[in-house]
Write an enzyme that holds these catalytic residues in place. Structure first.
Site, PDB file in Angstrom:
ATOM      1  N   ASP A 114      12.474 -19.518   7.621  1.00 45.33           N
ATOM      2  CA  ASP A 114      12.593 -18.136   8.094  1.00 45.33           C
ATOM      3  C   ASP A 114      11.304 -17.732   8.815  1.00 45.33           C
ATOM      4  O   ASP A 114      10.217 -18.168   8.460  1.00 45.33           O
ATOM      5  CB  ASP A 114      12.810 -17.169   6.917  1.00 45.33           C
ATOM      6  CG  ASP A 114      14.172 -17.356   6.277  1.00 45.33           C
ATOM      7  OD1 ASP A 114      14.946 -18.187   6.785  1.00 45.33           O
ATOM      8  OD2 ASP A 114      14.440 -16.687   5.272  1.00 45.33           O
ATOM      9  N   ASP A 134       9.066 -15.465   8.802  1.00 43.41           N
ATOM     10  CA  ASP A 134       8.193 -14.460   8.204  1.00 43.41           C
ATOM     11  C   ASP A 134       7.065 -15.197   7.499  1.00 43.41           C
ATOM     12  O   ASP A 134       7.007 -16.426   7.530  1.00 43.41           O
ATOM     13  CB  ASP A 134       8.977 -13.558   7.229  1.00 43.41           C
ATOM     14  CG  ASP A 134       9.749 -14.371   6.195  1.00 43.41           C
ATOM     15  OD1 ASP A 134       9.383 -15.549   5.956  1.00 43.41           O
ATOM     16  OD2 ASP A 134      10.723 -13.856   5.625  1.00 43.41           O
ATOM     17  N   TYR A 157      24.335 -12.976   4.845  1.00 43.14           N
ATOM     18  CA  TYR A 157      23.196 -13.143   3.956  1.00 43.14           C
ATOM     19  C   TYR A 157      22.739 -11.784   3.406  1.00 43.14           C
ATOM     20  O   TYR A 157      22.463 -10.856   4.176  1.00 43.14           O
ATOM     21  CB  TYR A 157      22.066 -13.804   4.733  1.00 43.14           C
ATOM     22  CG  TYR A 157      20.919 -14.237   3.886  1.00 43.14           C
ATOM     23  CD1 TYR A 157      21.077 -15.292   2.991  1.00 43.14           C
ATOM     24  CD2 TYR A 157      19.688 -13.621   3.969  1.00 43.14           C
ATOM     25  CE1 TYR A 157      20.027 -15.699   2.201  1.00 43.14           C
ATOM     26  CE2 TYR A 157      18.631 -14.030   3.186  1.00 43.14           C
ATOM     27  CZ  TYR A 157      18.808 -15.060   2.301  1.00 43.14           C
ATOM     28  OH  TYR A 157      17.770 -15.461   1.516  1.00 43.14           O
ATOM     29  N   CYS A 215       7.013  36.049 -35.823  1.00 45.74           N
ATOM     30  CA  CYS A 215       8.381  36.204 -36.326  1.00 45.74           C
ATOM     31  C   CYS A 215       8.594  35.501 -37.657  1.00 45.74           C
ATOM     32  O   CYS A 215       9.618  35.697 -38.301  1.00 45.74           O
ATOM     33  CB  CYS A 215       9.394  35.705 -35.298  1.00 45.74           C
ATOM     34  SG  CYS A 215       9.348  33.916 -35.082  1.00 45.74           S
ATOM     35  N   CYS A 229       7.766  35.136 -28.805  1.00 44.05           N
ATOM     36  CA  CYS A 229       6.488  35.056 -29.519  1.00 44.05           C
ATOM     37  C   CYS A 229       5.657  34.020 -28.789  1.00 44.05           C
ATOM     38  O   CYS A 229       6.130  32.929 -28.550  1.00 44.05           O
ATOM     39  CB  CYS A 229       6.696  34.565 -30.955  1.00 44.05           C
ATOM     40  SG  CYS A 229       7.972  35.457 -31.834  1.00 44.05           S
TER      41      CYS A 229
END
Length: 941
Positions: free
Chosen positions: A121, A123, A339, A829, A856
């Site tokens: 390939d 690359d 692919y 509370c 609260c």
DNA sequence: GCAAGGTC
């Protein structure tokens, strides 16, 4: 058989499918096939003419990388060396066992060939694989003439052009990959060994691991991926809801209803919003200021790349990226789609797109659409858009063979194939068209707008059922027209935190930051799940686990961005520079590894941060790994006992110096050193007496007052057995440090083998007492005398109050559940408070109680309760370290209104939370119905 | 037992 003069060329592709495709093109499908040694990698044979020269071509393939980078054997075992040595340890490239068949095929065929043509390939990784093939082939045949074929698509013209214009391989591209591999290996292995050995036995992990071998891996891709998940999770935790206000207007006419929204969007300031609202209510007549009609287009998606396939399959079908790729791979292997690992999102002009679409005409569901696409009169066809990415190796993912479904397909095969086909058909279709009408109105100077949409042509939306484009109705309005709104309301809303990251979001983050490649991103995501770093819910949204969060927190607290994507991005930039030839491989390797080694050493010094972060979520065990001892020097010698690991100079937390085997706890070989040492450092000098060598000498400094006057304070000593001085000082001083006044010897107890001072440095059995076994072990004295967790006397760590709450702390962090046993009542509370954990930079992990009622604002740090901190802290500090009276816990809107200067009347006077029309005209400020707030006599008070 | 990158 080729003639004597005919050149034989060995052609090698990156994968079997390319070898087959290129052979098919070059031989016009006349190639003969024969088996190689590897069952996947066939060999194709045919004759071909390159620039007038007849060549006999052999065409085979590898399967990706042929070689792997690994450490020399000496460093392979985890305990064989200090992990910091992995930054220099020798590495080598070898062909792994499962690739040996391919190597043998290549070498066997290379022997009979004169040329080597590389079809990897185009690359960087492909170039690197090319050099791996060259190395293997030239080993068998030194005289090969090596060529590189560069092609951008598996189509006739490209392939013929490539072979007629053979080039040479590009070393720079390959070297960039070499550098990447080496950096990844060294960083990954060093940090993984460090983290795992440091933490895995030190905590009780609350998740089930059948597999005892828990690995806390670190990788330059997996950690940033985890970082994205944690960061979003923290963003959600830190979110404080904020109330906002917006004005809405509706208008009913004979044609229907129009809903106008405020062009200011929304406002966080209630007073301001109310003032504007009152102005509108006072002069409520609406005037149409603009009517715009426009044709809008909604474009089909770009051709399908891997990441888009993964994202869309996750969004549309909730398939994991990893599973999508598995299914896509199977569809590819059986020839139905192209692919599946491609970055390319534009089709080459030479691709026969119509032929691909034509094949789908027979499909019972989308076939009619494909037929329409082929019909010139329908005018539906459009050349696909260009997404701007091209990996020069593969086309976008598209169908390669028609199928109406195969018997062996799972539901997911159907889904992925359908997505690929519909996506392709959408790409080559016209965009959807709508007519949109926008109407703007003015009420008392405020602008509002409404929009209507009529779909004129669905076009690609007819086939791409995953995309929607809703129509909406709007009545007809004329410019200048006036009307009285049917409703005019001031509505409130609350800001929400962003959602957890979905798989598609995560892939986008990774893609943007350059983490991983199209072929590996799904692997990194899966790894996070496998390593118990993250979980994924039914909506494909990711949360960090306690383990994942604490690891990131630990490094974050150290100030390191090891979990951020910058490191990888910088590496990627460096790789690019190497491949372009602007930087040298050796330079970037040296600088990157030096930087990372410094970071590693620093992280190890700061490992307490990791312990602290883990301690928030998990209970400590009383086991310690060898990593807990401070390694202060390098290697002293190879361990003579296990013969597998190095002995290194260490200083324990109690101050004792020793030379211990890195194989601890498997190997307990240790040489204790005199207690009078104040400093020690391994030198590069070696002993010329002791064997087996090398035994590195250690430079010692002794405390003057603790050694007899006839000994020197400085001593270059050997632990190999030849050093009388060292032996004498050990006998005289013992091997433990002197205890500071007030600390009893029993608390600082020494190991039984050393208290007598009889153990000479030459002792070869040198077994270190186990730290957990029996009462004989003085370590248990430590446990009895002082709590190892809080360092207080009077209780053991098992009974430590702060230790007991640790598991509660861990859970409350994740779930904010109430810690039932020891809750604190709200001082307002009286209700029991919730125990929660802070997540701010200053107080991360610190626990606090807060009232569950938002009314609260009671709050107290858990660790100040016994100090009488309730009253002190409750009134002015909240968990985020900010002032509680600013109302952050109650939401900003509430706080502003409660404490605001203008006072307020009835909140609900003008507010219609249900969207009902406004109830009446009453002053917001004083409640008087005779005037509005802007004319209130109390205004400005 | 470790990384990330190819691919079957």
């Amino acid at each position: 058989m080729a003639g004597n003069r005919q050149i034989r060329a060995l052609n090698v592709a990156e994968k079997p499918s390319v070898a087959k495709a290129v052979s098919g093109i070059l031989s016009r499908n006349q190639a003969r096939v024969r088996e190689g040694r590897s069952r996947y990698n066939k060999i194709f044979e045919f004759d071909y003419t390159i620039r007038g020269q007849p060549i006999h071509m052999l065409f085979t393939s590898v399967t990706g990388h042929l070689m792997e980078l690994e450490f020399d054997d000496r460093y392979r075992k985890w305990h064989s060396c200090d992990p910091s040595e992995l930054y220099q340890a020798p590495v080598r490239k070898t062909v792994p066992q499962d690739k040996l068949d391919i190597k043998r095929t290549l070498q066997q065929e290379a022997r009979s060939c004169q040329w080597l043509i590389l079809w990897l390939d185009c690359d960087r990784e492909g170039e690197n694989i090319a050099y791996e093939v060259i190395e293997v082939c030239t080993e068998a045949n030194r005289n090969m003439n090596t060529w590189r074929a560069r092609f951008s698509a598996l189509i006739d013209r490209d392939i013929h052009e490539a072979v007629q214009n053979l080039d040479r391989p590009n070393q720079s591209f390959s070297e960039a990959v070499d550098a990447r591999q080496e950096i990844d290996l060294r960083i990954g292995a060093s940090f993984t060994r460090f983290q795992t050995m440091l933490l895995k036995d030190a905590f009780h992990f609350d998740f089930a691991t059948e597999d005892r071998n828990l690995i806390l891996s670190y990788g330059p891709c997996q950690f940033p991926t985890l970082g994205f998940i944690v960061e979003r999770y923290w963003e959600i935790q830190a979110h404080e809801p904020e109330e906002f206000w917006t004005i809405n207007c509706s208008h009913n006419s004979e044609e229907g209803t129009a809903n106008f929204s405020w062009m200011r969007g929304h406002m966080f300031d209630y007073t301001c919003a109310v003032t504007i609202y009152e102005m509108c209510v006072e002069e409520p007549t609406a005037t149409v200021t603009m009517v715009r009609q426009q044709e809008k287009l909604k474009y089909p998606p770009y051709p399908l790349s891997t990441i888009e396939l993964e994202k869309r399959a996750s969004r549309y079908f909730r398939l994991s990226s990893e599973h999508t790729m598995k299914v896509a791979e199977e569809l590819y292997q059986s020839g139905f789609i192209s692919y599946p690992r491609t970055e390319t999102d534009s089709f080459s002009a030479r691709t026969d797109l119509r032929a691909i679409a034509q094949e789908q005409q027979a499909h019972p569901v989308w076939g009619p659409y494909a037929q329409r696409l082929m019909d010139p009169e329908a005018d539906l066809w459009r050349n696909p858009g260009n997404g701007g990415h091209d990996d020069k190796a593969h086309p976008p993912i598209h169908p390669t063979k028609f199928s109406a479904g195969e018997s062996g397909w799972s539901q997911d095969h159907h889904k992925v194939y359908e997505l690929v086909v519909r996506h392709f058909l959408a790409c080559v279709s016209q965009p959807a068209v709508s007519a949109e009408t926008t109407v703007e109105i003015d009420i008392a100077g405020e602008l509002f707008s409404a929009c209507g949409r009529v779909i004129l042509a669905k076009n690609y939306l007819d086939v791409y059922r995953f995309d929607t484009w809703g129509g909406s109705f709007i009545p007809t309005y004329m410019l200048g027209q006036q009307f009285a709104p049917t409703t005019l309301t001031l509505d409130s809303g609350v800001t929400r935190p962003p959602p957890l990251l979905s798989e598609a979001d995560l892939l986008s983050c990774m893609d943007k930051a350059g983490i991983g490649t199209d072929a590996t991103m799904h692997d990194h995501i899966k790894k996070l799940l496998d390593r118990f770093y993250a979980t994924k819910d039914a909506n494909t949204r990711f949360s960090p686990t306690n383990l994942g969060e604490s690891l990131v927190m630990g490094y974050d607290d150290m100030g390191y961005e090891l979990w951020k994507p910058y490191l990888r991005s910088k590496m990627e930039d460096d790789m690019k520079a190497v491949s372009l030839g602007t930087k040298r491989k050796a330079d970037i390797l040296a600088s990157c590894l030096q930087e990372m080694k410094a970071c590693f050493l620093d992280a190890r010094l700061n490992k307490v941060k990791l312990f602290e972060a883990m301690g928030i979520f998990f209970d400590r065990t009383n086991r310690t790994g060898a990593e807990e001892q401070q390694t202060i020097g390098g290697v002293v010698r190879r361990c003579g006992l296990c013969q597998q690991a190095d002995m290194v100079l260490r200083r324990r937390q109690d101050g004792k110096f020793m030379v211990g085997c890195l194989g601890y706890p498997q190997c307990r070989k240790v040489v204790w050193l005199p207690g009078s040492i104040s400093e020690a450092a391994v030198t590069s000098n070696t002993c010329n007496v002791c064997s087996p060598g090398p035994v590195f000498l250690i430079q010692f400094k002794f405390r003057r007052l603790e050694i007899p006057p006839n000994y020197s304070v400085d001593h270059l000593g050997c632990i190999g057995g030849c050093d009388d001085t060292l032996r004498q000082l050990t006998e005289i001083c013992g091997t433990g440090p002197r205890n500071p006044p007030g600390t009893s010897a029993s608390v600082r107890g020494q190991a039984p083998t050393t208290t007598s001072g009889r153990q000479a440095p030459t002792t070869t059995s040198g077994r270190q007492a186990p730290t957990t076994t029996s009462g004989r072990n003085p370590a248990s004295n430590v446990q009895r005398g002082v709590c190892s967790h809080c360092r207080q006397t009077g209780h053991s760590s098992n009974g430590c109050p702060s230790q007991v709450s640790t598991s509660g702390r861990a859970r409350s962090r994740a779930t904010n559940h109430t810690n039932g046993g020891s809750s604190v009542p709200c001082n307002s509370c009286g209700e029991p408070c919730e125990l929660r954990t802070a997540n701010t930079a200053n107080n991360r992990g610190r626990q606090f109680y807060s009232c569950q009622s938002q009314e609260c604002r009671f709050f107290v740090w858990e660790d100040t309760i016994n100090d009488g901190g309730v009253g002190q802290n409750a009134s002015h500090t909240n968990a985020r370290g900010s002032n509680a009276t600013s109302g952050r816990r109650g939401g900003r809107g509430r706080g502003r209104r409660g404490g605001g200067g203008g006072g307020r009347g009835n909140d609900t006077t003008f507010v219609s939370a249900t969207g009902e029309p406004v109830s009446g005209r009453r002053c917001f400020s004083c409640g008087d119905p005779s005037h509005f707030a802007n004319a209130c006599p109390n205004r400005g008070m």
